[in-house]
Design an enzyme around this catalytic site. Sequence first.
Site, PDB file in Angstrom:
ATOM      1  N   ASP A  98      18.242  32.257  67.370  1.00 22.67           N
ATOM      2  CA  ASP A  98      17.705  32.740  66.270  1.00 22.67           C
ATOM      3  C   ASP A  98      17.168  32.584  65.402  1.00 22.67           C
ATOM      4  OD1 ASP A  98      20.770  31.073  65.753  1.00 22.67           O
ATOM      5  OD2 ASP A  98      19.872  28.810  65.325  1.00 22.67           O
TER       6      ASP A  98
HETATM    7  N1  URA Z   1      20.628  27.041  69.960  1.00 20.47           N
HETATM    8  C1  URA Z   1      20.836  27.224  68.977  1.00 20.47           C
HETATM    9  O1  URA Z   1      20.638  26.360  68.134  1.00 20.47           O
HETATM   10  N2  URA Z   1      19.271  28.279  68.349  1.00 20.47           N
HETATM   11  C2  URA Z   1      19.188  29.012  69.298  1.00 20.47           C
HETATM   12  O2  URA Z   1      18.522  29.997  69.073  1.00 20.47           O
HETATM   13  C3  URA Z   1      19.134  28.504  70.991  1.00 20.47           C
HETATM   14  C4  URA Z   1      19.968  27.944  71.295  1.00 20.47           C
END
Ligand code: URA
Length: 238
Positions: free
Chosen positions: A100
């Site tokens: 993310d």
């Molecule tokens: N899990 C998440 O919630 N976000 C990420 O970017 C990777 C794994």
Amino acid sequence: MRLDKAVTLNGMTRSEARKAIAAGRVSVRGGIARDVGMQVEPGDVLVDGRPVEAPRELYIMVNKPAGVLTATEDGRQKCVSDLLPEDLRRRNPGPVGRLDKDVTGLVLMTTDGQLAHRLISPKWKAEKTYLAKCEGRLTEADIETFAHGIILSDFTAKPAMLRILEAGDDASTAQAILTEGKFHQVKRMFAAIGHPLTALSRTRIGCVTLDPTLQPGQCRELTVEEREGLMELCGLKE
Ligand code: URA
């Protein structure tokens, strides 16, 4: 390998290769080569100054800072590809899976589609390690819950390992090891056990650990050992 055969590795037919050799367009280790039958290593052969062998695949680790998209391009926002030096970016490596925008840490980028596919496929069970900071005190019960798998609204997260590094009344720090990576999965797993995340960082994919000497925004190519370790993990080692 014969010189004319080596020249065909760039896509020429054998007769085109021979014409190129006769025209003096082919060099071997710096010297023009004219003997079509000479024995050569393909890596030593250039046609018009360009290598005949397809460039090797690229395998890169990036230390992604917060605020950067895990993508190759976006009209407005900064992407992990923008963190690569120009000569690597021009070869178009893509990210393996996604972090993310607010999540930091290890992103692998590669031109090797087969490896990328296997690293994100649950079938190959490549472990990903995350360092998570969350609200509230994590307990043994949370470790148990992770180990059994967590029911989320649209799927059940597979059993995962939770290791508590620090537990306080207001905040805790833990390592989580997963073998799958659905949308917002780690955030959703912690939220589901009543400990919303305040920070998340990925530190490892399979045998590749984020190089502690890489500052946020920096990258480097994988070492041979790292690359071969991933190949082995994904059943691609010759
Ligand atoms: N899990 C998440 O919630 N976000 C990420 O970017 C990777 C794994």
